[in-house]
Design a protein around this motif. Structure first.
Motif, PDB file in Angstrom:
ATOM      1  N   VAL A 195       0.824  -1.214   0.000  1.00 43.43           N
ATOM      2  CA  VAL A 195       0.000   0.000   0.000  1.00 43.43           C
ATOM      3  C   VAL A 195       0.858   1.264   0.000  1.00 43.43           C
ATOM      4  CG1 VAL A 195      -1.695   1.331   1.318  1.00 43.43           C
ATOM      5  CG2 VAL A 195      -1.962  -1.137   1.077  1.00 43.43           C
ATOM      6  N   GLN A 196       1.923   1.291   0.791  1.00 46.49           N
ATOM      7  CA  GLN A 196       2.696   2.514   0.972  1.00 46.49           C
ATOM      8  C   GLN A 196       3.876   2.664   0.011  1.00 46.49           C
ATOM      9  OE1 GLN A 196       3.859   2.923   5.078  1.00 46.49           O
ATOM     10  NE2 GLN A 196       1.760   3.082   5.811  1.00 46.49           N
ATOM     11  N   ILE A 197       4.320   1.559  -0.583  1.00 45.94           N
ATOM     12  CA  ILE A 197       5.496   1.647  -1.451  1.00 45.94           C
ATOM     13  C   ILE A 197       5.159   1.275  -2.894  1.00 45.94           C
ATOM     14  CG2 ILE A 197       7.820   0.778  -1.874  1.00 45.94           C
ATOM     15  CD1 ILE A 197       8.103   0.335   1.118  1.00 45.94           C
ATOM     16  N   MET A 198       4.665   0.055  -3.077  1.00 47.97           N
ATOM     17  CA  MET A 198       4.476  -0.457  -4.428  1.00 47.97           C
ATOM     18  C   MET A 198       3.319   0.222  -5.168  1.00 47.97           C
ATOM     19  SD  MET A 198       6.889  -2.431  -5.036  1.00 47.97           S
ATOM     20  CE  MET A 198       8.172  -3.373  -4.243  1.00 47.97           C
ATOM     21  N   LEU A 199       2.193   0.352  -4.509  1.00 46.41           N
ATOM     22  CA  LEU A 199       1.031   0.930  -5.185  1.00 46.41           C
ATOM     23  C   LEU A 199       1.261   2.380  -5.601  1.00 46.41           C
ATOM     24  CD1 LEU A 199      -1.749   0.123  -6.163  1.00 46.41           C
ATOM     25  CD2 LEU A 199      -2.698   0.925  -3.996  1.00 46.41           C
ATOM     26  N   PRO A 200       1.853   3.242  -4.758  1.00 49.01           N
ATOM     27  CA  PRO A 200       2.127   4.605  -5.232  1.00 49.01           C
ATOM     28  C   PRO A 200       3.097   4.660  -6.415  1.00 49.01           C
ATOM     29  CG  PRO A 200       2.189   4.513  -2.835  1.00 49.01           C
ATOM     30  CD  PRO A 200       2.109   3.102  -3.306  1.00 49.01           C
ATOM     31  N   LEU A 201       4.056   3.708  -6.464  1.00 50.93           N
ATOM     32  CA  LEU A 201       4.993   3.698  -7.585  1.00 50.93           C
ATOM     33  C   LEU A 201       4.332   3.282  -8.895  1.00 50.93           C
ATOM     34  CD1 LEU A 201       8.147   2.096  -5.903  1.00 50.93           C
ATOM     35  CD2 LEU A 201       7.852   4.483  -6.603  1.00 50.93           C
ATOM     36  N   SER A 202       3.192   2.599  -8.791  1.00 50.18           N
ATOM     37  CA  SER A 202       2.526   2.079  -9.991  1.00 50.18           C
ATOM     38  C   SER A 202       1.414   3.000 -10.479  1.00 50.18           C
ATOM     39  CB  SER A 202       1.948   0.690  -9.710  1.00 50.18           C
ATOM     40  OG  SER A 202       0.914   0.763  -8.725  1.00 50.18           O
ATOM     41  N   MET A 203       1.462   4.280 -10.126  1.00 49.92           N
ATOM     42  CA  MET A 203       0.403   5.201 -10.522  1.00 49.92           C
ATOM     43  C   MET A 203       0.209   5.297 -12.043  1.00 49.92           C
ATOM     44  SD  MET A 203      -1.508   6.308  -8.279  1.00 49.92           S
ATOM     45  CE  MET A 203      -1.515   5.597  -6.640  1.00 49.92           C
ATOM     46  N   PRO A 204       1.270   5.315 -12.856  1.00 50.52           N
ATOM     47  CA  PRO A 204       1.037   5.311 -14.312  1.00 50.52           C
ATOM     48  C   PRO A 204       0.251   4.096 -14.792  1.00 50.52           C
ATOM     49  CG  PRO A 204       3.295   5.928 -13.830  1.00 50.52           C
ATOM     50  CD  PRO A 204       2.709   5.457 -12.538  1.00 50.52           C
ATOM     51  N   VAL A 205       0.585   2.908 -14.231  1.00 50.57           N
ATOM     52  CA  VAL A 205      -0.145   1.705 -14.603  1.00 50.57           C
ATOM     53  C   VAL A 205      -1.565   1.758 -14.071  1.00 50.57           C
ATOM     54  CG1 VAL A 205      -0.214  -0.808 -14.382  1.00 50.57           C
ATOM     55  CG2 VAL A 205       1.957   0.358 -14.688  1.00 50.57           C
ATOM     56  N   THR A 206      -1.723   2.271 -12.856  1.00 50.59           N
ATOM     57  CA  THR A 206      -3.056   2.396 -12.281  1.00 50.59           C
ATOM     58  C   THR A 206      -3.936   3.306 -13.132  1.00 50.59           C
ATOM     59  OG1 THR A 206      -2.206   2.042 -10.032  1.00 50.59           O
ATOM     60  CG2 THR A 206      -4.342   3.119 -10.231  1.00 50.59           C
ATOM     61  N   ALA A 207      -3.360   4.383 -13.641  1.00 50.41           N
ATOM     62  CA  ALA A 207      -4.113   5.273 -14.527  1.00 50.41           C
ATOM     63  C   ALA A 207      -4.522   4.538 -15.796  1.00 50.41           C
ATOM     64  CB  ALA A 207      -3.283   6.503 -14.863  1.00 50.41           C
ATOM     65  N   THR A 208      -3.621   3.743 -16.349  1.00 48.82           N
ATOM     66  CA  THR A 208      -3.938   2.983 -17.559  1.00 48.82           C
ATOM     67  C   THR A 208      -5.051   1.978 -17.316  1.00 48.82           C
ATOM     68  OG1 THR A 208      -1.660   3.202 -18.320  1.00 48.82           O
ATOM     69  CG2 THR A 208      -2.980   1.465 -19.323  1.00 48.82           C
ATOM     70  N   VAL A 209      -4.924   1.198 -16.246  1.00 45.05           N
ATOM     71  CA  VAL A 209      -5.946   0.199 -15.924  1.00 45.05           C
ATOM     72  C   VAL A 209      -7.278   0.880 -15.607  1.00 45.05           C
ATOM     73  CG1 VAL A 209      -6.591  -1.606 -14.277  1.00 45.05           C
ATOM     74  CG2 VAL A 209      -4.253  -1.475 -15.133  1.00 45.05           C
ATOM     75  N   SER A 210      -7.229   2.008 -14.928  1.00 47.74           N
ATOM     76  CA  SER A 210      -8.467   2.728 -14.604  1.00 47.74           C
ATOM     77  C   SER A 210      -9.184   3.184 -15.869  1.00 47.74           C
ATOM     78  CB  SER A 210      -8.154   3.939 -13.717  1.00 47.74           C
ATOM     79  OG  SER A 210      -7.576   3.542 -12.490  1.00 47.74           O
ATOM     80  N   ILE A 211      -8.421   3.710 -16.831  1.00 49.22           N
ATOM     81  CA  ILE A 211      -9.033   4.169 -18.077  1.00 49.22           C
ATOM     82  C   ILE A 211      -9.621   2.997 -18.853  1.00 49.22           C
ATOM     83  CG2 ILE A 211      -8.568   5.234 -20.317  1.00 49.22           C
ATOM     84  CD1 ILE A 211      -6.478   6.964 -18.935  1.00 49.22           C
ATOM     85  N   LEU A 212      -8.864   1.904 -18.972  1.00 51.20           N
ATOM     86  CA  LEU A 212      -9.358   0.735 -19.702  1.00 51.20           C
ATOM     87  C   LEU A 212     -10.615   0.174 -19.061  1.00 51.20           C
ATOM     88  CD1 LEU A 212      -5.991  -1.128 -20.469  1.00 51.20           C
ATOM     89  CD2 LEU A 212      -7.433   0.142 -22.082  1.00 51.20           C
ATOM     90  N   THR A 213     -10.615   0.051 -17.729  1.00 50.08           N
ATOM     91  CA  THR A 213     -11.783  -0.474 -17.026  1.00 50.08           C
ATOM     92  C   THR A 213     -12.960   0.481 -17.128  1.00 50.08           C
ATOM     93  OG1 THR A 213     -10.269  -1.548 -15.461  1.00 50.08           O
ATOM     94  CG2 THR A 213     -12.583  -1.416 -14.829  1.00 50.08           C
TER      95      THR A 213
END
Length: 286
Positions: free
Chosen positions: A194-212
């Motif tokens: 939650v505190q390290i990995m997920l914040p680093l993956s924000m570009p991927v999270t944005a991509t997955v959010s848009i696709l979903t």
């Protein structure tokens, strides 16, 4: 001196090639967006003018009442609210689930991990229609067919293989020292994620959010089945049926409803396209 002269002679040729390429791309871009432009134009015409005008983009009279009819008479105010609720909730669930699955598959090796990845990839080739019947049957047995919550769980329960693999590829490319440092500091699995990995993956999270978001907003079959017995649960894609009668079709109202339903998607992609491209590039590079 001869090199400079040859460069000078080649400049007009380069400019000609540039203008030709620009003209071709401009024409291709216009053909690409023409259906949307035509739909906006049709939403401001009468049904008779739509068929009489053909591909004409200029309405004789701007009929803004088509939007009022779509919004009020077509109940698109309720359908749009349903779509926003279902899409946002589904996107949140899918992002959390895919991020966790991608993190485990990308960072850990355990017995059967390759088999799990193989099964996920194999599900890509399963047609969507085959999964509707078991999803609906399970929803009926759980009593989830009469509310938006059931529709959200049904849409969020898809395999989302592409999203999981994008997360897995991104997490696999991150340095192992990040996790080692967090373990030394006494961080647990969840805290590291939650505190390290997920914040680093924000570009991927944005991509997955848009696709979903795009997939859920445009979903038709599952929302149709869930709203058959209760029209109040319709989303914008299913709500288009409200303009199709037994003897006639309100084409201008349908065009106005189409504009209402597609504008939020266009606005979202305009503001998020940079993150979308960065996320895809980061996942591929990893």
């Amino acid at each position: 001196m001869s090199i400079s002269a040859s460069r000078w002679k080649n400049r007009p040729q380069r400019r000609t090639v540039w203008w030709v390429v620009a003209a071709v791309l401009l024409a291709a871009g216009f053909l690409w967006v023409f259906p949307f432009i035509w739909m906006v134009s049709a939403s401001l015409k009468s049904s008779g003018e739509i068929f009489a005008g053909g591909l004409d983009l200029v309405p004789e009279t701007l009929r803004w009442e088509n939007y009022a009819r779509a919004w009020v008479d077509g109940s698109f105010d309720q359908y749009l609210l349903n779509t926003v609720i279902v899409t946002v909730a589904t996107t949140v669930i899918v992002v959390v689930r895919c991020a966790l699955a991608g993190y485990v598959l990308g960072r850990y090796r355990f017995p059967g991990s390759r088999l799990v990845i193989g099964i996920l990839i194999a599900t890509v080739f399963v047609p969507t229609g085959y999964t509707i019947i078991p999803v609906v049957k399970l929803s009926l047995e759980l009593g989830l067919m009469e509310n938006l919550g059931g529709m959200i769980l049904a849409l969020a329960g898809a395999s989302n293989v592409a999203s999981i693999l994008i997360y897995a590829g991104y997490f696999r490319g991150l340095p192992k020292e990040l996790e080692e440092a967090s373990i030394v500091d006494g961080a647990s699995f969840w805290r590291t994620f939650v505190q390290i990995m997920l914040p680093l993956s924000m570009p991927v999270t944005a991509t997955v959010s848009i696709l979903t978001f795009l997939f859920t907003w445009n979903a038709f079959f599952l929302p149709l089945v869930f709203s058959l017995s209760n029209p109040a649960l319709r989303t914008v894609s299913v709500g288009m049926q409200a303009f199709v009668g037994e003897n006639s079709t309100d084409w201008s109202g349908m065009a106005a409803a189409g504009v209402i339903s597609i504008v939020p998607i266009v606005v979202l992609f305009v503001f998020m396209q940079r993150y979308f491209v960065e996320g895809i590039a980061g996942a591929v590079k990893s």
